[in-house]
Design a protein around this motif. Structure first.
Motif, PDB file in Angstrom:
ATOM      1  N   GLN A  88       0.836  -1.209   0.000  1.00  0.00           N
ATOM      2  CA  GLN A  88       0.000   0.000   0.000  1.00  0.00           C
ATOM      3  C   GLN A  88       0.871   1.259   0.000  1.00  0.00           C
ATOM      4  O   GLN A  88       0.602   2.214  -0.725  1.00  0.00           O
ATOM      5  CB  GLN A  88      -0.931   0.014   1.212  1.00  0.00           C
ATOM      6  N   ASP A  89       1.924   1.249   0.811  1.00  0.00           N
ATOM      7  CA  ASP A  89       2.839   2.385   0.874  1.00  0.00           C
ATOM      8  C   ASP A  89       3.513   2.604  -0.480  1.00  0.00           C
ATOM      9  O   ASP A  89       3.605   3.733  -0.966  1.00  0.00           O
ATOM     10  CB  ASP A  89       3.884   2.138   1.967  1.00  0.00           C
ATOM     11  N   THR A  90       3.955   1.524  -1.094  1.00  0.00           N
ATOM     12  CA  THR A  90       4.612   1.613  -2.395  1.00  0.00           C
ATOM     13  C   THR A  90       3.641   2.112  -3.458  1.00  0.00           C
ATOM     14  O   THR A  90       4.007   2.953  -4.287  1.00  0.00           O
ATOM     15  CB  THR A  90       5.188   0.237  -2.799  1.00  0.00           C
ATOM     16  N   ALA A  91       2.409   1.628  -3.422  1.00  0.00           N
ATOM     17  CA  ALA A  91       1.408   2.071  -4.394  1.00  0.00           C
ATOM     18  C   ALA A  91       1.126   3.565  -4.236  1.00  0.00           C
ATOM     19  O   ALA A  91       0.981   4.283  -5.235  1.00  0.00           O
ATOM     20  CB  ALA A  91       0.126   1.262  -4.241  1.00  0.00           C
ATOM     21  N   ALA A  92       1.073   4.047  -2.999  1.00  0.00           N
ATOM     22  CA  ALA A  92       0.841   5.479  -2.761  1.00  0.00           C
ATOM     23  C   ALA A  92       2.017   6.306  -3.282  1.00  0.00           C
ATOM     24  O   ALA A  92       1.815   7.346  -3.928  1.00  0.00           O
ATOM     25  CB  ALA A  92       0.632   5.737  -1.274  1.00  0.00           C
ATOM     26  N   LYS A  93       3.235   5.842  -3.024  1.00  0.00           N
ATOM     27  CA  LYS A  93       4.418   6.549  -3.523  1.00  0.00           C
ATOM     28  C   LYS A  93       4.451   6.535  -5.052  1.00  0.00           C
ATOM     29  O   LYS A  93       4.828   7.524  -5.687  1.00  0.00           O
ATOM     30  CB  LYS A  93       5.698   5.916  -2.970  1.00  0.00           C
ATOM     31  N   LYS A  94       4.051   5.412  -5.631  1.00  0.00           N
ATOM     32  CA  LYS A  94       4.025   5.289  -7.084  1.00  0.00           C
ATOM     33  C   LYS A  94       3.006   6.262  -7.676  1.00  0.00           C
ATOM     34  O   LYS A  94       3.274   6.917  -8.680  1.00  0.00           O
ATOM     35  CB  LYS A  94       3.694   3.840  -7.465  1.00  0.00           C
ATOM     36  N   GLN A  95       1.848   6.364  -7.043  1.00  0.00           N
ATOM     37  CA  GLN A  95       0.812   7.293  -7.500  1.00  0.00           C
ATOM     38  C   GLN A  95       1.312   8.736  -7.419  1.00  0.00           C
ATOM     39  O   GLN A  95       1.101   9.530  -8.330  1.00  0.00           O
ATOM     40  CB  GLN A  95      -0.463   7.111  -6.663  1.00  0.00           C
ATOM     41  N   ASP A  96       1.995   9.059  -6.329  1.00  0.00           N
ATOM     42  CA  ASP A  96       2.555  10.402  -6.158  1.00  0.00           C
ATOM     43  C   ASP A  96       3.589  10.687  -7.254  1.00  0.00           C
ATOM     44  O   ASP A  96       3.595  11.771  -7.839  1.00  0.00           O
ATOM     45  CB  ASP A  96       3.184  10.534  -4.769  1.00  0.00           C
ATOM     46  N   ALA A  97       4.445   9.715  -7.516  1.00  0.00           N
ATOM     47  CA  ALA A  97       5.467   9.895  -8.550  1.00  0.00           C
ATOM     48  C   ALA A  97       4.808  10.075  -9.920  1.00  0.00           C
ATOM     49  O   ALA A  97       5.247  10.913 -10.718  1.00  0.00           O
ATOM     50  CB  ALA A  97       6.428   8.714  -8.565  1.00  0.00           C
ATOM     51  N   ALA A  98       3.762   9.318 -10.198  1.00  0.00           N
ATOM     52  CA  ALA A  98       3.054   9.445 -11.470  1.00  0.00           C
ATOM     53  C   ALA A  98       2.445  10.837 -11.604  1.00  0.00           C
ATOM     54  O   ALA A  98       2.501  11.452 -12.677  1.00  0.00           O
ATOM     55  CB  ALA A  98       1.974   8.372 -11.579  1.00  0.00           C
ATOM     56  N   SER A  99       1.884  11.329 -10.518  1.00  0.00           N
ATOM     57  CA  SER A  99       1.293  12.660 -10.521  1.00  0.00           C
ATOM     58  C   SER A  99       2.357  13.723 -10.784  1.00  0.00           C
ATOM     59  O   SER A  99       2.155  14.647 -11.590  1.00  0.00           O
ATOM     60  CB  SER A  99       0.606  12.914  -9.178  1.00  0.00           C
ATOM     61  N   ARG A 100       3.499  13.596 -10.118  1.00  0.00           N
ATOM     62  CA  ARG A 100       4.586  14.552 -10.315  1.00  0.00           C
ATOM     63  C   ARG A 100       5.147  14.468 -11.742  1.00  0.00           C
ATOM     64  O   ARG A 100       5.529  15.489 -12.326  1.00  0.00           O
ATOM     65  CB  ARG A 100       5.668  14.334  -9.272  1.00  0.00           C
ATOM     66  N   LEU A 101       5.171  13.262 -12.303  1.00  0.00           N
ATOM     67  CA  LEU A 101       5.615  13.106 -13.694  1.00  0.00           C
ATOM     68  C   LEU A 101       4.658  13.831 -14.644  1.00  0.00           C
ATOM     69  O   LEU A 101       5.102  14.493 -15.589  1.00  0.00           O
ATOM     70  CB  LEU A 101       5.693  11.623 -14.071  1.00  0.00           C
ATOM     71  N   GLU A 102       3.370  13.694 -14.396  1.00  0.00           N
ATOM     72  CA  GLU A 102       2.381  14.376 -15.233  1.00  0.00           C
ATOM     73  C   GLU A 102       2.542  15.888 -15.144  1.00  0.00           C
ATOM     74  O   GLU A 102       2.458  16.590 -16.144  1.00  0.00           O
ATOM     75  CB  GLU A 102       0.962  13.965 -14.839  1.00  0.00           C
TER      76      GLU A 102
END
Length: 144
Positions: free
Chosen positions: A108-122
């Motif tokens: 869950q922690d990794t998925a949240a970090k991944k989502q944050d990184a995806a958002s920052r990439l966008e």
């Protein structure tokens, strides 16, 4: 946006892409661990119901030896750092279920970090597009 700022943005984007890729790999590893732990629990439960069963034991290079399992109460588990312990079936299942909970939290922690990184990439891509458009359509100097 200056050329220096554009270069910094590109470097940040590359770092974010690498970070995102690492998180995706970690997420995949956690999912594999969850599958393996769940399969182990099911196997232990199955052994408890049918202690005299036949199986194949891998001996390397895709080679297996048929064997019979005769234990109905004990299992040997690797608990990390090269240490293995003997546990009864219920204790082994409890141990694996506790590990599953830990891995689920990490997932869950990794998925949240991944989502944050995806958002920052966008956001970075949007900034990059904005920068490209402003370079293609330079604004005339303001007369005053």
């Amino acid at each position: 946006m200056s050329e220096e700022q554009a270069e910094q943005l590109m470097q940040q984007m590359q770092m974010l892409e690498t970070y995102y890729s690492d998180l995706a790999q970690r997420e995949s590893t956690f999912v594999s661990i969850l599958r393996e732990a769940t399969a182990s629990i099911e196997s232990i439960k199955s052994l408890g119901q049918n202690p005299e069963s036949e199986t194949l034991v891998p001996i390397g290079m895709g080679t297996f030896v048929p064997t019979k399992i005769s234990s109905s109460s004990k299992i040997v588990m690797n608990i990390g750092a090269g240490v293995a312990v003997e546990k009864d079936f219920p204790s082994a299942i409890n141990y694996l279920e506790a590990r599953i909970k830990e891995v689920e939290i990490a997932l869950q922690d990794t998925a949240a970090k991944k989502q944050d990184a995806a958002s920052r990439l966008e956001q970075g891509k949007a900034q990059m597009n904005q920068m490209m458009q402003s370079m293609q359509n330079p604004q005339p100097p303001a007369s005053g």
